[in-house]
Design an enzyme around this catalytic site. Structure first.
Site, PDB file in Angstrom:
ATOM      1  CB  ALA A 237     -30.468  -4.446 -86.042  1.00  0.00           C
ATOM      2  CE  LYS A 238     -23.794  -1.911 -90.028  1.00  0.00           C
ATOM      3  NZ  LYS A 238     -24.508  -0.792 -89.361  1.00  0.00           N
ATOM      4  NE  ARG A 239     -30.221  -8.002 -83.842  1.00  0.00           N
ATOM      5  CZ  ARG A 239     -29.819  -6.947 -83.153  1.00  0.00           C
ATOM      6  NH1 ARG A 239     -28.733  -6.298 -83.531  1.00  0.00           N
ATOM      7  NH2 ARG A 239     -30.489  -6.515 -82.108  1.00  0.00           N
TER       8      ARG A 239
END
Length: 282
Positions: free
Chosen positions: A99-101
Site C-alpha cells: 500500500a506504500k503508505r
C-alpha cells in the site's frame, strides 16, 4: 483475524526456509484481467484473486496484494481484498500489503491501524511504507508493528528510474538518502534473531549495490524478477552477502500463467526452485 505475538521476522525466516524465499504479487490490473478472460469489474477481481490464493497460498512464503487494484472498485473491491488476505493467511502464506503508505502524525497512525492493528479487517503480516516525509514519520507504524507482531518494508532503493533523484541524493553528512534509510532499518533490527521485522524494498534490477550496506538484519523485498527483466540468477550479484535475506517478488511472471491453477502452481514452484538454487550457490 488477529495478530500474533511472534515477530514477523521470525515467522518470515521460517516460511522462507520451509517454502523457499519467494513472494508472489496479486496485481489484478485491467490488462491482466483481460488476459485471463475476465471482465474489469468486481466479479472479475474476485475470481482473479481467489484463483491466485487457491493456486499458491499453500506453497509460497509470501503473497503481496497491491491494494490500489482493489481500492479502485471502492468498498466492494476492498471487501474482496479483506477476503483474499484472510484466505491467504489461513492457507499459511504471509501477507505483505503493498500500500506504500506514508504520512505524518495521526494520519500515519490511522494508516498503520488500517493494516497493522491486530483486529483490523485488513490486518497483514507486513506493510510497505514510504519514508520520504522523513524516517521519523513512520514511528506510529513502527510502534504498532512491534506491538502486533507485524513488520514493515520501507522503500529504500526502488527500481523505478524516477526514484534515483531522491534515493541517491547525498545528504550534508555525505551519505545518500537511500543509505540513510538502510541505516535506520539496521538500528530497528539490532539484536533481533533470527531476522528483524523491519525490511527494505530494493529493486532486483539495480545491478551492483556493493557501495551500500544491505546487511540491515532484516528482509529485503526485491521486485523486478520476471517481466521487469531480472532473474533469480542475478540475485547474488545484486545483493551480495545479504542474499539469504532477500524475498524476491514475482508478479506477472507467475500471474500470466492463469487462470489455470496448475499452471500458476508450476510457475510459482519453478521460480521458487530457481531462487533456492541461486541463493545456495552464493
Amino acid at each position: 483475524m488477529t495478530g500474533t505475538t511472534e515477530p514477523f521476522g521470525a515467522r518470515l525466516r521460517r516460511a522462507m526456509d520451509e517454502r523457499g524465499p519467494l513472494c508472489v504479487g496479486i496485481d489484478p490490473h485491467a490488462s491482466l484481467l483481460a488476459e485471463w478472460g475476465l471482465d474489469d469489474d468486481v466479479a472479475g477481481l474476485e475470481r482473479f484473486s481467489r484463483t491466485v490464493v487457491e493456486a499458491v497460498a499453500d506453497r509460497v512464503a509470501v503473497l503481496k496484494p497491491q491494494s490500489a487494484f482493489f481500492e479502485r472498485f471502492g468498498s466492494r473491491g476492498v471487501a474482496v481484498l479483506e477476503k483474499s488476505v484472510e484466505e491467504a493467511r489461513a492457507a499459511g502464506a504471509l501477507v505483505v500489503m503493498d500500500a506504500k503508505r506514508g504520512d505524518i502524525g495521526s494520519t500515519m497512525a490511522a494508516y498503520a491501524e488500517s493494516f497493522l492493528r491486530a483486529d483490523a479487517p485488513l490486518f497483514s503480516d507486513a506493510l510497505t511504507v514510504s519514508p520520504y516525509l522523513g524516517y521519523g514519520s513512520l514511528k506510529p507504524a513502527v510502534d504498532l508493528a512491534r506491538a502486533s507482531g507485524a513488520g514493515l518494508f520501507v522503500l529504500a532503493l526502488t527500481s523505478n528510474p524516477e526514484g534515483g533523484e531522491v534515493q541517491h541524493a547525498v545528504r550534508a553528512d555525505g551519505r545518500s538518502v537511500g543509505a540513510t534509510m538502510l541505516a535506520h532499518l539496521a538500528a530497528e533490527n539490532a539484536g533481533e534473531t533470527p531476522l528483524g521485522s523491519f525490511g527494505a524494498v530494493i529493486g532486483a534490477t539495480l545491478g551492483d549495490l556493493s557501495s551500500y550496506d544491505l546487511d540491515v538484519n532484516g528482509p529485503l523485498l526485491a521486485p523486478g524478477i520476471g517481466a521487469q527483466g531480472a532473474t533469480p540468477a542475478d540475485l547474488p550479484a545484486v545483493f551480495g552477502a545479504a542474499v539469504r535475506n532477500v524475498v524476491p517478488n514475482v508478479s506477472r511472471g507467475v500471474l500470466r500463467h492463469g487462470p489455470d491453477v496448475t499452471a500458476l502452481r508450476n510457475a510459482a514452484d519453478r521460480f521458487a526452485d530457481e531462487v533456492r538454487t541461486a541463493v545456495a550457490a552464493a
